[in-house]
Write a protein that holds these residues in place. Structure first.
Motif, PDB file in Angstrom:
ATOM      1  N   SER A   1       0.925  -0.903  -0.394  1.00 18.07           N
ATOM      2  CA  SER A   1       0.100   0.386   0.107  1.00 18.07           C
ATOM      3  C   SER A   1       0.176   1.565  -0.075  1.00 18.07           C
ATOM      4  O   SER A   1       0.343   2.237  -0.962  1.00 18.07           O
TER       5      SER A   1
ATOM      6  N   GLN B   1      -7.924   0.208  -0.719  1.00 21.10           N
ATOM      7  CA  GLN B   1      -9.455  -1.520  -0.168  1.00 21.10           C
ATOM      8  C   GLN B   1     -10.304  -0.916   0.539  1.00 21.10           C
ATOM      9  O   GLN B   1     -10.357   0.430   1.140  1.00 21.10           O
TER      10      GLN B   1
ATOM     11  N   ASP C   1      -6.180  -1.934  -5.003  1.00 22.39           N
ATOM     12  CA  ASP C   1      -5.272  -2.543  -3.401  1.00 22.39           C
ATOM     13  C   ASP C   1      -6.248  -3.001  -2.967  1.00 22.39           C
ATOM     14  O   ASP C   1      -6.740  -3.450  -2.469  1.00 22.39           O
ATOM     15  N   GLU C   2      -6.283  -4.725  -2.853  1.00 21.63           N
ATOM     16  CA  GLU C   2      -6.360  -6.137  -2.975  1.00 21.63           C
ATOM     17  C   GLU C   2      -8.685  -5.341  -3.423  1.00 21.63           C
ATOM     18  O   GLU C   2      -9.142  -4.869  -1.711  1.00 21.63           O
TER      19      GLU C   2
HETATM   20 MG   LIG Z   1      -1.973  -2.529   2.136  1.00 23.29          MG
END
Ligand SMILES: [Mg+2]
Ligand SMILES: Nc1ncnc2c1ncn2[C@@H]1O[C@H](COP(=O)(O)OP(=O)(O)OP(=O)(O)O)[C@@H](O)[C@H]1O
Lengths: 285, 305
Positions: free
Chosen positions: B47, B114, B192-193
């Motif tokens: 991140s 995220q 991000d994910e």
């Molecule tokens: Mg992360």
């Protein structure tokens, strides 16, 4: 972010290790000492100067940045200007010599008063800053609970108050983290928090506040559930997970504070005038 | 649109006791039209690296070139007692300086964080999706057109436009939030994910969508823990470990590198391990064709003639 001031910083100095109760008492005594009147203006200046020196020494010992205070003071310039304007038109300071700026009559007394208020403001900020940046939020609430514990006799629900305060304090960093996260997400969508027209700025703030509210509400309801699931009962008697150990340095701290308190009380009551004592005559302030 | 990163370091809370070196000497290139996976354990710095790509974080030192938008915090030296020493003060000053025309960068590089559903705030879905493109100064009609297209792409139909985003299901919120970034038409889409917390079919749909956006000419950078995703969709994989790049290769090469996998905590996809075992046992399997269960089945069928 502006939150850096007054935030707990985990150094390991003497001041950090001091019992939170000692620090809380110390803060109160210092605040009282800052706002007491010691007779003449010169004595006020001398004593507040002395307090300032002690506070600076304490911030050096505790590794809290004294200079950063001035940065936050810069943000308060509006208040300072307002203070100055108010004082110019306040009748109480309209005595003694004066000069003119354009049409406005300005007394030297006003300038002195305002600078004095500023001096006190800086000292108060510095004192509070040392306390909050060297004391863990949890310890702070223990100290507050301890301080208010005599009120238990009056059936004041001290524990509920302190639980509320400690939860609020506990969630300040979480909230700060959360708001940073949201700000970053919105900045990626082209929001500029620093500049822009007023309308854009309002919109930018809204784009931060609404998600923040929603996530705080979620967090708080989750927290309630979690506490209830573990059988939390606000009315039962509580014990401590961590006990504060009283140490020699706390005793020294208390002795130092007692001496300080006695000194300022004596100075305030007897209106001891250093300058008359030394035989120095100064113009009236 | 390519991104070139040179000697990038990032330290959080520099100078405080909580100081944390999150990235160390990162050197990598994200090519134009790439589909790259960022892999690594929790806390490995994915991140942090991502936030450098659109100037949300500024490197402690190092250089990033995002299609000739340059963020350059190279080491600065000064003379001290006849010796060359690093001038940290000057570097700090440079780090704090305002970035010029940062909006143009943010428009080019869209980041989906995220749990992006936290960024929703408008009272209707369509308004929320339009917020990004509007900020980047597109015209009214363009904004609406982009937003509708983006919502269509993520599978949110027009009956949702006037609903408030807060009453949608978790998966729908996520899709609306992602549409909000897609509507900006970024040249590079960073995620991000994005699949965390979605069910299997939602995950599959989202990844198919990402693949489609990639096919339409957008570069994709995807941080993920899911090796099946890496194998099936990504062209390159960059592995981070404690803030350093420890491997950069194609997924095929990565999952075949047994020596590396043994020392890292990565677990290759079950399908791939199985294919490897079959190959070891003598079946003539072309590993580069193995992407998921069905392609493995095909490959087995082919190998057995
Ligand atoms: Mg992360
Ligand atoms: N805002 C911050 N302040 C201080 N330290 C941070 C901050 N954000 C991340 N870190 C630290 O930097 C390191 C890298 O964090 P990062 O969030 O980049 O990891 P990650 O690879 O994205 O992990 P995850 O898979 O859990 O998302 C971690 O050790 C983390 O503790």
């Amino acid at each position: 972010m502006t939150l850096t001031i007054g935030k707990f910083t985990p150094f390991n100095t003497v001041i950090h290790r001091l019992d939170a109760r000692v620090k809380l008492i110390g803060l109160i005594i210092f605040l009282v000492a800052t706002f007491l009147s010691y007779g003449t203006g010169y004595m006020n200046l001398v004593i507040n100067g002395g307090i300032l020196v002690i506070v600076i020494i304490l911030s050096i010992i505790s590794k809290t940045s004294f200079l950063k205070l001035f940065k936050s003071l810069k943000a308060m310039w509006m208040m300072i200007v307002l203070l100055l304007i108010l004082n110019i038109f306040l009748p109480s300071s309209s005595t003694g010599d004066f000069f003119f700026i354009g049409e406005v009559k300005i007394y030297y007394r006003t300038i002195i008063n305002v600078s004095f208020i500023l001096l006190r403001l800086i000292i108060v900020l510095a004192e509070t800053n040392i306390f909050t940046s060297t004391t863990k939020p949890m310890d702070m609430t223990y100290a507050l609970e301890w301080l208010f514990s005599p009120l238990k006799v009056l059936k004041v629900p001290i524990h509920k108050f302190s639980m509320t305060i400690s939860l609020a304090l506990r969630f300040i960093p979480t909230l700060a983290e959360e708001s940073e996260r949201i700000m970053k997400a919105q900045a990626s969508r082209g929001v500029d928090y620093r500049q822009g027209k007023l309308k854009d700025k309002v919109k930018a703030i809204i784009s931060l506040i609404i998600p923040l509210f929603i996530s705080s509400l979620t967090t708080s309801s989750e927290l309630t559930d979690a506490m209830e699931a573990r059988g939390y009962n606000p009315d039962s008697k509580r014990s401590r997970y961590k006990l504060q150990k009283w140490s020699l340095r706390d005793t020294f701290g208390i002795i130092f504070l007692a001496v300080l308190l006695t000194a300022i009380i004596i100075l305030a009551i007897y209106r001891f005038d250093l300058f008359t004592y030394l035989g120095v005559s100064l113009p009236k302030l | 649109m390519s991104i070139i990163i040179e000697h990038l370091y990032h330290t959080y809370d520099e100078g405080l006791p909580t100081q944390q070196i999150a990235l160390q000497d990162i050197n990598c290139i994200f090519d134009d039209h790439c589909f790259t996976a960022l892999i690594g354990q929790t806390g490995s710095g994915k991140s942090t690296l991502i936030q450098h790509l659109n100037g949300l974080l500024i490197p402690t030192s190092g250089k990033i070139d995002i299609n000739s938008y340059l963020i350059d915090i190279s080491l600065i030296y000064k003379e001290k007692k006849g010796q060359q020493v690093v001038d940290y003060k000057a570097m700090k000053k440079k780090r704090k300086a305002k970035l010029k025309d940062i909006k143009s960068l943010r428009k080019k590089v869209g980041i989906v964080f995220q749990f992006p559903e936290y960024q929703l705030f408008e009272d209707t879905v369509i308004k929320d999706v339009s917020y990004g493109p509007k900020n980047f100064g597109l015209s009214e009609t363009e904004v609406l057109e982009n937003s509708k297209k983006a919502l269509d792409l993520v599978g949110i139909d027009s009956s949702y436009y006037e609903r408030t985003p807060f009453e949608l299901s978790g998966g729908e919120k996520r899709r609306v939030a992602i549409a909000g970034i897609i509507a900006m038409k970024p040249d590079i889409l960073v995620l991000d994910e994005p699949t965390v917390g979605l069910d299997a079919s939602g995950e599959e749909k989202l990844l198919t969508l990402i693949q489609k956006i990639h096919a339409d000419g957008t570069s994709i950078i995807l941080a993920t823990h899911d090796m099946d995703v890496v194998l099936k969709y990504c062209e390159r994989a960059i592995v981070l470990d404690r803030g350093k790049i420890v491997k950069e290769s194609s997924p095929l090469e990565l999952f075949q590198d047994r020596e590396f996998l043994k020392h890292s905590s990565l677990e290759p996809p079950k399908v791939f391990s199985f294919a490897l075992k079959l190959k070891d046992a003598g079946l003539n399997i072309n590993l580069s064709n193995v992407k998921d269960v069905s392609s493995l089945a095909q490959e087995i069928k082919r190998a057995r003639g």
